[in-house]
Design an enzyme around this catalytic site. Sequence first.
Site, PDB file in Angstrom:
ATOM      1  N   HIS A  45     -24.197 -10.312  -4.243  1.00 46.26           N
ATOM      2  CA  HIS A  45     -24.088 -10.280  -5.701  1.00 46.26           C
ATOM      3  C   HIS A  45     -23.797 -11.699  -6.183  1.00 46.26           C
ATOM      4  CE1 HIS A  45     -23.742  -8.228  -9.435  1.00 46.26           C
ATOM      5  NE2 HIS A  45     -22.437  -8.279  -9.553  1.00 46.26           N
ATOM      6  N   ASP A  81     -16.568  -5.017 -15.510  1.00 46.18           N
ATOM      7  CA  ASP A  81     -16.969  -3.607 -15.579  1.00 46.18           C
ATOM      8  C   ASP A  81     -16.491  -2.817 -14.360  1.00 46.18           C
ATOM      9  OD1 ASP A  81     -18.881  -5.286 -14.297  1.00 46.18           O
ATOM     10  OD2 ASP A  81     -20.405  -3.718 -14.378  1.00 46.18           O
ATOM     11  N   HIS A  82     -15.837  -3.501 -13.407  1.00 51.76           N
ATOM     12  CA  HIS A  82     -15.355  -2.805 -12.204  1.00 51.76           C
ATOM     13  C   HIS A  82     -13.832  -2.789 -12.075  1.00 51.76           C
ATOM     14  CE1 HIS A  82     -19.404  -2.285 -10.471  1.00 51.76           C
ATOM     15  NE2 HIS A  82     -19.637  -3.276 -11.318  1.00 51.76           N
ATOM     16  N   ASP A 107     -21.956  -4.014  -6.682  1.00 49.45           N
ATOM     17  CA  ASP A 107     -23.278  -4.347  -7.201  1.00 49.45           C
ATOM     18  C   ASP A 107     -23.967  -5.234  -6.173  1.00 49.45           C
ATOM     19  OD1 ASP A 107     -21.990  -3.285  -9.422  1.00 49.45           O
ATOM     20  OD2 ASP A 107     -22.194  -5.048 -10.662  1.00 49.45           O
ATOM     21  N   HIS A 143     -15.453  -5.740  -6.784  1.00 48.09           N
ATOM     22  CA  HIS A 143     -15.541  -7.161  -7.137  1.00 48.09           C
ATOM     23  C   HIS A 143     -14.936  -7.379  -8.511  1.00 48.09           C
ATOM     24  CE1 HIS A 143     -19.115  -5.535  -9.088  1.00 48.09           C
ATOM     25  NE2 HIS A 143     -19.431  -6.699  -9.610  1.00 48.09           N
ATOM     26  N   HIS A 181     -16.110  -8.581 -11.442  1.00 45.67           N
ATOM     27  CA  HIS A 181     -16.754  -8.459 -12.747  1.00 45.67           C
ATOM     28  C   HIS A 181     -16.001  -7.368 -13.510  1.00 45.67           C
ATOM     29  CE1 HIS A 181     -20.765 -10.440 -11.396  1.00 45.67           C
ATOM     30  NE2 HIS A 181     -19.990 -11.298 -12.036  1.00 45.67           N
ATOM     31  N   HIS A 212     -24.564   2.775 -12.241  1.00 45.69           N
ATOM     32  CA  HIS A 212     -24.478   1.399 -12.748  1.00 45.69           C
ATOM     33  C   HIS A 212     -25.686   1.074 -13.627  1.00 45.69           C
ATOM     34  CE1 HIS A 212     -23.922  -3.047 -12.560  1.00 45.69           C
ATOM     35  NE2 HIS A 212     -22.647  -2.697 -12.504  1.00 45.69           N
TER      36      HIS A 212
HETATM   37 ZN    ZN Z   1     -21.188  -4.198 -12.427  1.00 46.73          ZN
HETATM   38 ZN    ZN Z   2     -21.131  -7.253 -10.872  1.00 45.22          ZN
END
Ligand code: ZN
Ligand code: ZN
Length: 305
Positions: free
Chosen positions: A142, A66-67, A212, A62, A64, A270
Amino acid sequence: MKFEVTILGSSSATPIFNRNPSSQVLNINERLYLIDCGEGTQQQMLHFGVKASRIDNIFISHLHGDHYLGLLGLLSSMHLNGRTKPLNLFAPAPLKEIIDVQLKYSETVLQYPINYVFTVPDKANIIFDNQDIVVESIPLDHRIDCTGFLFRQKKRNRKLLKDKLEEFNVPIEYYTALKKGVDYIAPDGTVYKNETLTSAPEEPKSYAYCSDTIYSETYFSQISNVDLLYHESTFLNDMLERAQSTYHTTALQAGQVALKTNAKKLLLGHFSARYKTLNELLDEAKTVFPDTELAVEGKTFVIEY
Ligand SMILES: [Zn+2]
Ligand SMILES: [Zn+2]
């Protein structure tokens, strides 16, 4: 067949001094598959000896940061290092726009093609398949569209028993049919049952990557009985309300997912930056699912030798 996963990043949202945002690399029969690509993934690849040139498939869960915030750097390095072979990118559709705008303003034309396969958030789909594996997207729940990925080895052929083939003088041209389970009929009419000439192959193994998501049973049937389940566990269960409001899972809930889906083994990842050490998260998940480990940087988990 080799089937293993190496963890490059285990942190949620923001990195901390010894944990990077999400990224993992799967080695399946010596082909590398990158799953998520948080900031700093290239450095982690260098650190752990993962060659970018061996990666032909990248899966982004996805959008976000952090990915995927490490992805542009990786794509750029592949270009600068002379890559010409195509790269398959499995991701939510808007990622193409993000990549295109970055390339546009740096006046970069990649030397290699990117083949996009767009994931859809509300339906499990087969998104990739080759001689070794089939990959399905897993619809997760999510704050924004998010899918996990399920990697399943393909069913393999039966294994020839060389000593039996020699003993009964089976001609080599029958070997392909024998591997598929067919009996051998000798020129004199004698029937040799397939089971006497071959042995059963190993059961196909599977790996599910779930990040997530809020705790949700909607995807449980799809991931049932996996050999290795990676599940996000951002918080301890004393922060359940926060986990729910941010659409994340607690370590206790991750243990429950593994238990209810009959996973053979669970990996937690995570982790929120608030946890300087991770033992409490591990212990909490183990209260419901004992065979649990922490998916921390540099660790490799073998699914099959
Ligand atoms: Zn994340
Ligand atoms: Zn996320």
